[in-house]
Design a protein around this motif. Structure first.
Motif, short mmCIF file in Angstrom:
data_model
loop_
_atom_site.label_atom_id
_atom_site.label_comp_id
_atom_site.label_asym_id
_atom_site.label_seq_id
_atom_site.Cartn_x
_atom_site.Cartn_y
_atom_site.Cartn_z
N LEU A 108 -12.16 21.34 78.19
CA LEU A 108 -11.93 20.17 79.05
C LEU A 108 -10.44 19.96 79.28
CD1 LEU A 108 -14.48 17.55 77.64
CD2 LEU A 108 -14.68 18.93 79.71
N VAL A 109 -9.65 20.10 78.21
CA VAL A 109 -8.20 19.92 78.31
C VAL A 109 -7.60 20.98 79.24
CG1 VAL A 109 -6.01 20.04 77.06
CG2 VAL A 109 -7.95 18.80 76.08
N TYR A 110 -8.06 22.22 79.09
CA TYR A 110 -7.55 23.30 79.94
C TYR A 110 -7.86 23.04 81.42
CZ TYR A 110 -7.24 27.81 82.26
OH TYR A 110 -6.96 28.81 83.15
N HIS A 111 -9.12 22.68 81.71
CA HIS A 111 -9.50 22.41 83.09
C HIS A 111 -8.73 21.23 83.67
CE1 HIS A 111 -13.68 24.53 82.62
NE2 HIS A 111 -12.67 25.38 82.79
N ALA A 112 -8.57 20.18 82.85
CA ALA A 112 -7.84 19.00 83.32
C ALA A 112 -6.38 19.33 83.59
CB ALA A 112 -7.94 17.87 82.29
N ALA A 113 -5.76 20.13 82.70
CA ALA A 113 -4.36 20.52 82.89
C ALA A 113 -4.20 21.39 84.13
CB ALA A 113 -3.85 21.27 81.66
N HIS A 114 -5.12 22.33 84.32
CA HIS A 114 -5.06 23.21 85.49
C HIS A 114 -5.18 22.41 86.78
CE1 HIS A 114 -6.74 25.99 88.54
NE2 HIS A 114 -5.94 26.87 87.95
N GLN A 115 -6.13 21.47 86.80
CA GLN A 115 -6.32 20.66 88.00
C GLN A 115 -5.13 19.72 88.24
OE1 GLN A 115 -10.12 18.76 87.99
NE2 GLN A 115 -10.20 18.57 90.20
N THR A 116 -4.58 19.21 87.17
CA THR A 116 -3.41 18.33 87.29
C THR A 116 -2.24 19.06 87.94
OG1 THR A 116 -4.03 17.01 85.36
CG2 THR A 116 -1.72 16.95 86.02
N LEU A 117 -1.93 20.24 87.45
CA LEU A 117 -0.81 21.01 88.01
C LEU A 117 -1.09 21.41 89.46
CD1 LEU A 117 0.05 23.29 84.96
CD2 LEU A 117 1.29 21.26 85.77
N HIS A 118 -2.35 21.76 89.73
CA HIS A 118 -2.73 22.18 91.08
C HIS A 118 -2.53 21.04 92.07
CE1 HIS A 118 -4.92 24.48 94.08
NE2 HIS A 118 -5.74 23.46 94.28
N ILE A 119 -3.04 19.85 91.73
CA ILE A 119 -2.93 18.71 92.64
C ILE A 119 -1.51 18.18 92.70
CG2 ILE A 119 -3.72 16.34 93.05
CD1 ILE A 119 -5.75 18.63 93.60
N TYR A 120 -0.82 18.18 91.56
CA TYR A 120 0.56 17.69 91.56
C TYR A 120 1.45 18.56 92.44
CZ TYR A 120 5.09 16.06 89.94
OH TYR A 120 6.36 15.55 89.89
N ALA A 121 1.16 19.85 92.50
CA ALA A 121 1.94 20.73 93.38
C ALA A 121 1.79 20.30 94.83
CB ALA A 121 1.47 22.18 93.21
N PHE A 122 0.58 19.90 95.23
CA PHE A 122 0.37 19.42 96.59
C PHE A 122 1.10 18.10 96.83
CE2 PHE A 122 -3.72 21.96 96.45
CZ PHE A 122 -3.26 22.93 97.32
N VAL A 123 1.09 17.22 95.82
CA VAL A 123 1.77 15.94 95.94
C VAL A 123 3.27 16.15 96.15
CG1 VAL A 123 2.41 13.83 94.71
CG2 VAL A 123 0.05 14.67 94.61
N VAL A 124 3.86 17.01 95.33
CA VAL A 124 5.30 17.29 95.45
C VAL A 124 5.60 17.94 96.79
CG1 VAL A 124 7.21 18.66 94.52
CG2 VAL A 124 5.66 17.47 92.97
N ALA A 125 4.74 18.85 97.24
CA ALA A 125 4.95 19.50 98.54
C ALA A 125 4.92 18.49 99.67
CB ALA A 125 3.89 20.58 98.76
N ALA A 126 3.94 17.57 99.63
CA ALA A 126 3.84 16.55 100.67
C ALA A 126 5.06 15.63 100.67
CB ALA A 126 2.57 15.73 100.49
N ALA A 127 5.48 15.21 99.47
CA ALA A 127 6.65 14.34 99.36
C ALA A 127 7.92 15.06 99.81
CB ALA A 127 6.80 13.84 97.92
N THR A 128 8.03 16.35 99.47
CA THR A 128 9.20 17.13 99.87
C THR A 128 9.27 17.27 101.39
OG1 THR A 128 9.16 18.40 97.80
CG2 THR A 128 10.37 19.36 99.66
N LEU A 129 8.16 17.59 102.01
CA LEU A 129 8.14 17.73 103.47
C LEU A 129 8.48 16.41 104.17
CD1 LEU A 129 5.00 20.00 104.02
CD2 LEU A 129 7.41 20.63 104.28
N LEU A 130 7.98 15.31 103.61
CA LEU A 130 8.27 14.01 104.19
C LEU A 130 9.76 13.69 104.04
CD1 LEU A 130 6.96 11.63 105.61
CD2 LEU A 130 6.57 10.58 103.38
N ASN A 131 10.33 13.94 102.86
CA ASN A 131 11.76 13.70 102.64
C ASN A 131 12.61 14.60 103.54
OD1 ASN A 131 11.20 11.83 100.66
ND2 ASN A 131 11.43 13.27 98.97
N LEU A 132 12.19 15.85 103.68
CA LEU A 132 12.91 16.79 104.52
C LEU A 132 12.85 16.36 105.99
CD1 LEU A 132 14.49 19.47 104.47
CD2 LEU A 132 12.32 20.65 104.86
N GLY A 133 11.70 15.88 106.39
CA GLY A 133 11.57 15.40 107.76
C GLY A 133 12.47 14.21 108.05
N VAL A 134 12.56 13.30 107.09
CA VAL A 134 13.43 12.14 107.26
C VAL A 134 14.89 12.57 107.37
CG1 VAL A 134 14.30 10.05 106.15
CG2 VAL A 134 11.85 10.54 106.14
#
Length: 293
Positions: A166-192
């Motif tokens: 459970l811990v492994y799956h949760a950690a894997h999913q956390t990193l996977h989704i967080y990468a998308f969050v950072v990418a979205a925030a980065t693109l928005l900051n870059l656009g500004v």
């Protein structure tokens, strides 16, 4: 290159605090999924005329893979088209954990979930009425006799699982989704930085009645990245409330791929058309100004 580095640093600074909370949320969801996932599918399958109501109620639970499960039940002939679309319209894939992991934005979540729940119920019953089908069975044999669909599906876990898994799956999913969050925030900051606030607003059609249409098209991308990006853009103020509802209502994730793979093309096209139309209609009716509790 300097702008990109600055945008990335700012994105990390803005989102780093959500990492531990995001992991905790996914750990809880993993435990929930393994304990109750199969039971949810049984409730959905036995719902009968209450299918859209039950489907929307279960779909609103932020459980990964529930849209896949609904698609598999549909192609087996066990739920109505309205029940399937109720799940699709109500589910938010990984959007809810992303929002819950940002305590300062908690007030944005409940109005969004209420809007999607109501849309799921109304859209589901409208679909069944429009297609003149009701009851538990669609009156057709499962595709391929059901043989291809008998393997375990996401959300169904009958076996006990170790805590380390459970811990492994949760950690894997956390990193996977967080990468998308950072990418979205980065693109928005870059656009500004490159275009300015007015330029970003024009690109995202801010204030335009077409923004819900654009958001719904993004939501139709069969990947959890779509719902994560839409949620992040909404929390950043780049998407209006109506557009966020439209995008997340259309974001049925991998359930769309399952439908396309196992369901007749004509029926799939009709269901996707209804999903898109209902999502856009809701986005156009709802206000663009965020609802905050």
């Amino acid at each position: 290159m300097v702008f990109l580095r600055e945008a990335l640093v700012e994105a990390w600074a803005d989102t780093a605090e959500m990492l531990p909370l995001l992991f905790l949320l996914f750990l809880l969801l993993e435990a929930f999924q393994h304990r109750l996932g199969a039971g949810l599918s049984v409730h959905l399958e036995r719902a009968g005329r209450l299918g859209p109501l039950v489907g929307a109620g279960l779909g609103i639970i932020p459980q990964c893979g529930f849209s896949v499960l609904a698609s598999l039940l549909y192609v087996r002939g066990l739920v109505t088209p309205g029940t399937l679309l109720a799940v699709f319209l109500a589910t938010s894939d990984e959007a809810v954990p992303v929002m819950l992991a940002q305590p300062g934005k908690m007030g944005y979540i409940m109005p969004l979930l209420i809007a999607k729940l109501v849309l799921g119920i109304a859209g589901g019953y409208f679909t069944d009425l429009l297609l003149k089908r009701d009851g538990r069975s669609l009156g057709r044999a499962p595709v391929g006799g059901g043989a291809v669909l008998r393997r375990p599906t996401p959300g169904e876990h009958a076996h006990r699982v170790r805590a380390a898994t459970l811990v492994y799956h949760a950690a894997h999913q956390t990193l996977h989704i967080y990468a998308f969050v950072v990418a979205a925030a980065t693109l928005l900051n870059l656009g500004v930085k490159l275009l300015g606030l007015s330029g970003v607003s024009r690109v995202l059609l801010t204030g335009s009645p077409l923004q819900p249409v654009m958001a719904a098209f993004i939501g139709l991308i069969p990947n959890c990245a779509a719902s994560v990006v839409l949620a992040q853009l909404y929390l950043e103020g780049a998407l209006g409330f109506g557009a966020a509802v439209a995008g997340l209502a259309a974001a049925a994730g991998l359930g769309l791929l399952v439908l396309a793979r196992h369901n007749p093309l004509r029926d799939t096209a009709r269901l996707l058309g209804l999903l898109f139309a209902l999502a856009v209609a809701a986005g156009l009716v709802l206000p663009s100004r965020p609802w905050v509790l």
